[in-house]
Design a protein around this motif. Sequence first.
Motif, PDB file in Angstrom:
ATOM      1  N   HIS A  11      14.989  10.158  -4.601  1.00  0.00           N
ATOM      2  CA  HIS A  11      16.357  10.618  -4.358  1.00  0.00           C
ATOM      3  C   HIS A  11      16.394  11.601  -3.184  1.00  0.00           C
ATOM      4  CE1 HIS A  11      19.928  13.147  -4.955  1.00  0.00           C
ATOM      5  NE2 HIS A  11      20.497  12.035  -5.403  1.00  0.00           N
ATOM      6  N   GLU A  12      15.424  12.510  -3.135  1.00  0.00           N
ATOM      7  CA  GLU A  12      15.372  13.498  -2.060  1.00  0.00           C
ATOM      8  C   GLU A  12      15.161  12.822  -0.704  1.00  0.00           C
ATOM      9  OE1 GLU A  12      12.343  16.303  -3.222  1.00  0.00           O
ATOM     10  OE2 GLU A  12      13.400  16.774  -5.091  1.00  0.00           O
ATOM     11  N   GLU A  13      14.308  11.812  -0.677  1.00  0.00           N
ATOM     12  CA  GLU A  13      14.073  11.104   0.583  1.00  0.00           C
ATOM     13  C   GLU A  13      15.304  10.313   1.010  1.00  0.00           C
ATOM     14  OE1 GLU A  13      11.434  11.512   2.620  1.00  0.00           O
ATOM     15  OE2 GLU A  13      10.761  12.969   1.118  1.00  0.00           O
ATOM     16  N   ASN A  55       0.871  -1.177   0.000  1.00  0.00           N
ATOM     17  CA  ASN A  55       0.000   0.000   0.000  1.00  0.00           C
ATOM     18  C   ASN A  55       0.909   1.228   0.000  1.00  0.00           C
ATOM     19  OD1 ASN A  55      -2.175  -1.789   0.293  1.00  0.00           O
ATOM     20  ND2 ASN A  55      -2.105  -1.628   2.518  1.00  0.00           N
ATOM     21  N   LEU A  56       1.507   1.506  -1.152  1.00  0.00           N
ATOM     22  CA  LEU A  56       2.588   2.478  -1.221  1.00  0.00           C
ATOM     23  C   LEU A  56       2.148   3.898  -0.886  1.00  0.00           C
ATOM     24  CD1 LEU A  56       4.421   1.111  -4.387  1.00  0.00           C
ATOM     25  CD2 LEU A  56       4.826   0.584  -1.985  1.00  0.00           C
ATOM     26  N   ARG A 104      23.246   3.157  -1.152  1.00  0.00           N
ATOM     27  CA  ARG A 104      22.955   2.300  -2.304  1.00  0.00           C
ATOM     28  C   ARG A 104      21.657   2.729  -2.986  1.00  0.00           C
ATOM     29  NH1 ARG A 104      20.058  -2.223  -1.422  1.00  0.00           N
ATOM     30  NH2 ARG A 104      21.215  -2.700   0.481  1.00  0.00           N
ATOM     31  N   LEU A 105      20.624   2.987  -2.183  1.00  0.00           N
ATOM     32  CA  LEU A 105      19.336   3.385  -2.755  1.00  0.00           C
ATOM     33  C   LEU A 105      19.422   4.747  -3.435  1.00  0.00           C
ATOM     34  CD1 LEU A 105      17.060   2.126   0.154  1.00  0.00           C
ATOM     35  CD2 LEU A 105      17.376   1.073  -2.094  1.00  0.00           C
ATOM     36  N   LYS A 108       9.552   5.888   2.759  1.00  0.00           N
ATOM     37  CA  LYS A 108       8.949   6.783   1.764  1.00  0.00           C
ATOM     38  C   LYS A 108       9.762   6.775   0.476  1.00  0.00           C
ATOM     39  CE  LYS A 108       7.115  11.384   1.044  1.00  0.00           C
ATOM     40  NZ  LYS A 108       6.986  12.750   1.577  1.00  0.00           N
ATOM     41  N   GLY A 109      11.081   6.776   0.608  1.00  0.00           N
ATOM     42  CA  GLY A 109      11.939   6.724  -0.576  1.00  0.00           C
ATOM     43  C   GLY A 109      11.742   5.441  -1.365  1.00  0.00           C
ATOM     44  N   LYS A 110      11.643   4.319  -0.670  1.00  0.00           N
ATOM     45  CA  LYS A 110      11.419   3.033  -1.353  1.00  0.00           C
ATOM     46  C   LYS A 110      10.068   3.014  -2.057  1.00  0.00           C
ATOM     47  CE  LYS A 110      14.163   0.178   1.800  1.00  0.00           C
ATOM     48  NZ  LYS A 110      14.090  -0.879   2.828  1.00  0.00           N
ATOM     49  N   ALA A 111       9.051   3.587  -1.418  1.00  0.00           N
ATOM     50  CA  ALA A 111       7.729   3.640  -2.046  1.00  0.00           C
ATOM     51  C   ALA A 111       7.768   4.498  -3.301  1.00  0.00           C
ATOM     52  CB  ALA A 111       6.698   4.171  -1.053  1.00  0.00           C
TER      53      ALA A 111
END
Length: 194
Positions: free
Chosen positions: A132-134, A93-94, A150-151, A118-121
């Motif tokens: 990228h900002e997250e 549930n992104l 890495r992310l 939040k960044g992964k979502a």
Amino acid sequence: MTWYQLLLTFAALIFFLGIYFIIPTIYIGIRLMLGHHITDTMRENEEYKRGIELVDQERYKEALRFFDAVLSHHPKSAVAWAHKARCNFALNNLHEAMYNCDKAINYDYSLSDCYLIKGKALFALEEYQLAHEEFAKAVWHFKDKAVPYRLKGRCNYHLGNYDGAKVDFQRAIRYHDEDANYLLHKMENEQDAF
């Protein structure tokens, strides 16, 4: 120097030490004994341990019910919002996970896992610039961890910033991240092919 001058110098020294060291030390000691150093987040982590255990056991639906009940009574609980975000992200549930992260960060910006979630979502939704900002915020909180680098590097790669991606992957590799090492070699091989 006379005894009187020595006595005045000693009195001035005692006064200085009392104002700048002894009194603040006593004040801080009393506050620590009374538990004033315990933050709301620390208290909530202990109070909601049952729900956190459900999340750790990957029983996400039960954990969501637990944290929904908590939030009905304590709507400003950053810890409850953060763990609800973990559950929603795990259940794919992104958008709900991102909303939960925003709520958690609104009440306690130091909950660094929220920036990663939040960044992964956002990354899963292919919103690479926002992701990228997250991840950049997560890097600021996790200075000695490989995953945020890495992310962030993966976002840079998708945005066409190969130099930035290389730097991020190399930073992650410094923390022994084999996935970053693989991604760096893959990226370098792709660039060599052109």
